[in-house]
Design a protein around this motif. Structure first.
Motif, PDB file in Angstrom:
ATOM      1  N   ALA A 216      14.049  18.008 -16.245  1.00  0.00           N
ATOM      2  CA  ALA A 216      14.531  18.690 -15.045  1.00  0.00           C
ATOM      3  C   ALA A 216      15.815  19.455 -15.359  1.00  0.00           C
ATOM      4  O   ALA A 216      16.027  20.568 -14.880  1.00  0.00           O
ATOM      5  CB  ALA A 216      14.781  17.684 -13.940  1.00  0.00           C
ATOM      6  N   ARG A 217      16.659  18.860 -16.203  1.00  0.00           N
ATOM      7  CA  ARG A 217      17.905  19.517 -16.572  1.00  0.00           C
ATOM      8  C   ARG A 217      17.602  20.824 -17.298  1.00  0.00           C
ATOM      9  O   ARG A 217      18.194  21.865 -17.020  1.00  0.00           O
ATOM     10  CB  ARG A 217      18.746  18.602 -17.453  1.00  0.00           C
ATOM     11  N   LEU A 218      16.633  20.764 -18.220  1.00  0.00           N
ATOM     12  CA  LEU A 218      16.270  21.959 -18.979  1.00  0.00           C
ATOM     13  C   LEU A 218      15.656  23.011 -18.062  1.00  0.00           C
ATOM     14  O   LEU A 218      15.709  24.189 -18.318  1.00  0.00           O
ATOM     15  CB  LEU A 218      15.300  21.597 -20.103  1.00  0.00           C
ATOM     16  N   ASP A 219      15.061  22.531 -16.969  1.00  0.00           N
ATOM     17  CA  ASP A 219      14.517  23.457 -15.983  1.00  0.00           C
ATOM     18  C   ASP A 219      15.596  24.062 -15.106  1.00  0.00           C
ATOM     19  O   ASP A 219      15.298  24.837 -14.199  1.00  0.00           O
ATOM     20  CB  ASP A 219      13.519  22.712 -15.089  1.00  0.00           C
ATOM     21  N   GLY A 220      16.822  23.660 -15.329  1.00  0.00           N
ATOM     22  CA  GLY A 220      17.924  24.265 -14.606  1.00  0.00           C
ATOM     23  C   GLY A 220      18.348  23.545 -13.347  1.00  0.00           C
ATOM     24  O   GLY A 220      19.107  24.082 -12.549  1.00  0.00           O
ATOM     25  N   ALA A 221      17.855  22.315 -13.164  1.00  0.00           N
ATOM     26  CA  ALA A 221      18.276  21.564 -11.977  1.00  0.00           C
ATOM     27  C   ALA A 221      19.717  21.108 -12.158  1.00  0.00           C
ATOM     28  O   ALA A 221      20.126  20.765 -13.264  1.00  0.00           O
ATOM     29  CB  ALA A 221      17.368  20.355 -11.778  1.00  0.00           C
ATOM     30  N   ASN A 222      20.491  21.128 -11.076  1.00  0.00           N
ATOM     31  CA  ASN A 222      21.872  20.643 -11.208  1.00  0.00           C
ATOM     32  C   ASN A 222      21.904  19.122 -11.049  1.00  0.00           C
ATOM     33  O   ASN A 222      20.917  18.523 -10.598  1.00  0.00           O
ATOM     34  CB  ASN A 222      22.812  21.379 -10.246  1.00  0.00           C
ATOM     35  N   PRO A 223      23.004  18.472 -11.425  1.00  0.00           N
ATOM     36  CA  PRO A 223      23.031  17.001 -11.429  1.00  0.00           C
ATOM     37  C   PRO A 223      22.653  16.381 -10.079  1.00  0.00           C
ATOM     38  O   PRO A 223      21.983  15.350 -10.043  1.00  0.00           O
ATOM     39  CB  PRO A 223      24.477  16.684 -11.782  1.00  0.00           C
ATOM     40  N   TRP A 224      23.080  17.028  -9.007  1.00  0.00           N
ATOM     41  CA  TRP A 224      22.736  16.459  -7.702  1.00  0.00           C
ATOM     42  C   TRP A 224      21.237  16.497  -7.460  1.00  0.00           C
ATOM     43  O   TRP A 224      20.656  15.535  -6.975  1.00  0.00           O
ATOM     44  CB  TRP A 224      23.467  17.202  -6.580  1.00  0.00           C
ATOM     45  N   GLN A 225      20.601  17.628  -7.830  1.00  0.00           N
ATOM     46  CA  GLN A 225      19.146  17.734  -7.643  1.00  0.00           C
ATOM     47  C   GLN A 225      18.407  16.704  -8.488  1.00  0.00           C
ATOM     48  O   GLN A 225      17.438  16.101  -8.040  1.00  0.00           O
ATOM     49  CB  GLN A 225      18.671  19.145  -8.005  1.00  0.00           C
ATOM     50  N   ILE A 226      18.900  16.499  -9.709  1.00  0.00           N
ATOM     51  CA  ILE A 226      18.252  15.516 -10.584  1.00  0.00           C
ATOM     52  C   ILE A 226      18.372  14.126  -9.968  1.00  0.00           C
ATOM     53  O   ILE A 226      17.405  13.363  -9.912  1.00  0.00           O
ATOM     54  CB  ILE A 226      18.894  15.531 -11.985  1.00  0.00           C
ATOM     55  N   PHE A 227      19.559  13.831  -9.478  1.00  0.00           N
ATOM     56  CA  PHE A 227      19.802  12.527  -8.850  1.00  0.00           C
ATOM     57  C   PHE A 227      18.921  12.350  -7.618  1.00  0.00           C
ATOM     58  O   PHE A 227      18.204  11.369  -7.481  1.00  0.00           O
ATOM     59  CB  PHE A 227      21.284  12.409  -8.483  1.00  0.00           C
TER      60      PHE A 227
END
Lengths: 283, 324
Positions: free
Chosen positions: A179-190
């Motif tokens: 998800a991070r590599l897809d450009g999600a920010n930390p809040w979205q990942i959380f």
């Protein structure tokens, strides 16, 4: 079981099973007996509770014991207070614990070790150490005898943070990395990825917080003295002061105060038990 | 379409990988900002309502509070007064007696869990729900219920005793019996909770061990003592620590059992001196008598006991706890 073994083993197996159930049934009677007595007493007139030998079932079913509880206490109000406090604390704890727990488990930031150490120190100190300053602070804020005074200190929890951190640490890294590599920010990942995977811990925390919040006595006793703002636990303590020996009324009150937790437990028994076992294995 | 998406994806991944190789990941600083935002609410809340209060209570324990608020530094006066006060010593003894009796409940919980863990046991989940029930119900309500059952004249306990020719005492107000009557409620309430933890522990023991023991012809008692108990020691350790910490903080049950009309702190109950726990004394001093300094010192006596007991437990665990 193979045929030849079962023939000789069956009587012994039978005897053992009977012995086991005898012990378990006896223990069940010891546990359920008092609850049965609570229900029966709540339905007897006062005169019948002082009769010897006691009657097993009420001769006269007196439902008015329940309304007497409402006459001597703002019981409905207390019920609502307890429910509101329990829900608000639980929601707050879930949100803030999982946010902090996730940051501690997955993100690197300066001072995280020190901060977590401080959190743990709160976990090891018994609750009454906080009580005097909490009282003074709530007094200064003008929050004594208010629901927010009961709720707000209760949404912060070192235990919950610890529990959520442990549970996030046990998750595999791969999904979050993708998800991070897809450009999600930390809040979205959380919020979108990690949190849904932490459901068992969230459920355990919900159950423990709700149980603790519903049942706790010393904090509400100290913070709220106005019956209109009291929770059920403190209300029952008052009821006992008023109807000291009228056990029918006392049992009716205690039955109503404990019923929601008991019903919730019976409906969600598997989750309650798993929640307890879960925290048992985590700590 | 899909190939462009894949290219885009790998392109981004490659850039990220290059950035990592250079020793910094894009958005490192942004991630740190997020981290601070996410721990901020809990940090502020715990700081204001829990961490700072520890320091404040510690400070109060060296002060004496005036009738109109305000604190005067009195050094170790509170601790000296506390050491000279026989009610404090008695409260320590009461708390330790209560805690000791609660530990007796631990083997009972193991026994119940072992019985429930037998293969092909019918009704296991029903039994489990029954035993767990007291653990979910409000201690205040359970104390009221037991107080009624303990009633000297009309209580169920004394009635049952009378059927076998024993005249029972006034359990809730007789100083000779009240501490034990109270401890019995404590065991009754925590039995199911502890049992659930043991049951989870038992279910973690691989079946092969039991199989092997059966092959060797070991009976149920021998199997229990040689296999079940040693492999259960991590759970036993956990439950013991939990029991110690909870029992040292017992308040609700004593408060409800001791309360008398118009004296909610129980000053009218003759059994109070033998039942009053350290938390009870803390509550009485701080919030009934408003002697904040003394109350704060009592709180730190409890902290001392909890730290000491936990420390002893963790030191001893190396000798008896087997981690698989």
């Amino acid at each position: 079981m193979p045929e030849h073994a079962s023939r000789s083993a069956r009587p012994r197996h039978r005897a053992r099973s009977v012995a086991t159930h005898t012990v378990l049934v006896a223990a069940s009677v010891l546990v359920l007996g008092p609850f049965f007595w609570e229900v029966v007493t709540a339905l007897k007139p006062f005169s019948e509770t002082t009769r010897l030998p006691p009657t097993l079932l009420p001769h006269h079913w007196q439902w008015s014991n329940f309304s007497k509880v409402f006459d001597s206490l703002p019981f409905g109000r207390m019920f609502l207070n307890t429910a509101l406090v329990t829900v608000a604390r639980t929601v707050g704890q879930l949100l803030f614990s999982s946010m902090a727990g996730y940051a501690f488990a997955r993100m690197r930031f300066r001072g995280s070790g020190l901060l977590f150490g401080l959190f743990l120190s709160v976990l090891m100190v018994p609750g009454l150490v906080f009580l005097i300053p909490q009282y003074v602070l709530l007094q200064d804020l003008g929050w004594l005898n208010s629901l927010k005074g009961l709720i707000i200190p209760g949404v912060f929890t070192a235990f919950g943070t610890f529990l959520m951190r442990q549970s996030f640490m046990a998750l595999p890294h791969e999904v979050e990395e993708a998800a991070r590599l897809d450009g999600a920010n930390p809040w979205q990942i959380f919020w979108r990825i990690a949190l849904p995977l932490a459901k068992p811990a969230l459920l355990a925390l919900t159950i423990l917080t709700a149980m603790w919040s519903w049942n706790d006595l010393m904090f509400p006793l100290v913070i709220n003295t106005d019956p209109e703002k009291m929770t059920l636990s403190a209300g029952l303590a008052n009821l006992q002061g008023e109807h000291f020996t009228d056990y029918s009324v006392l049992m009716a009150g205690s039955l109503m105060a404990t019923a929601p937790m008991i019903v919730a437990f019976i409906l969600l028994q598997r989750h309650f038990i798993q929640g307890i076992a879960f925290t048992g294995s985590k700590s | 379409m899909t190939s462009t998406a894949a290219q885009q994806f790998t392109g981004r991944a490659a850039r990220a990988a290059r950035a990592t190789r250079r020793g910094r990941r894009p958005g490192r600083r942004r991630e740190r900002a997020w981290a601070y935002l996410m721990v901020a609410p809990m940090t502020i809340g715990l700081g204001v309502f829990y961490l700072w209060p520890i320091a404040q209570t510690f400070y109060y324990s060296f002060t004496s509070s005036g009738p109109f608020g305000g604190h005067t530094w009195t050094g170790t006066d509170n601790y000296k007064a506390l050491a000279d006060d026989p009610t404090v010593g008695q409260a320590v003894v009461n708390t330790l007696v209560y805690t000791g009796i609660q530990l007796v409940g631990v083997p009972l919980a193991i026994l119940l869990a072992a019985l429930l863990n037998q293969q092909n046991l019918r009704g296991r989940s029903v039994y489990r729900v029954i035993f767990f029930l007291p653990a979910v119900t409000m201690p205040v309500a359970m104390a009221m219920l037991w107080r009624w059952m303990y009633d000297g004249n009309y209580g169920l306990v004394n009635y049952l005793l009378s059927t076998v020719g024993i005249q029972g005492p006034h359990w809730a107000s007789d100083p000779a019996y009240a501490p034990y009557a109270l401890a019995a409620i404590g065991i009754w309430m925590s039995l199911g909770y502890n049992m659930v933890i043991f049951l989870a522990g038992l279910q973690g023991i691989p079946a092969e061990y039991y199989e092997a023991a059966r092959m060797d012809g070991a009976g149920p008692v021998r199997t229990f003592l040689r296999i079940t108990v040693p492999l259960l020691t991590p759970s036993i350790f956990f439950v013991t620590v939990l029991t110690l910490i909870n029992s040292l903080q017992m308040f609700d049950l004593a408060y409800m059992m001791m309360s008398t009309p118009n004296a909610p702190a129980g000053n009218g109950n003759p059994a109070l001196p033998k039942v009053r726990s350290i938390p009870y004394l803390f509550f009485q001093k701080s919030f009934v008598e408003h002697d904040i300094g003394f109350g704060a010192a009592v709180a730190f006596v409890l902290v001392g006991f909890i730290v000491l007991m936990t420390f002893i437990q963790f030191r001893l665990q190396k000798k008896w706890v087997h981690y698989a």
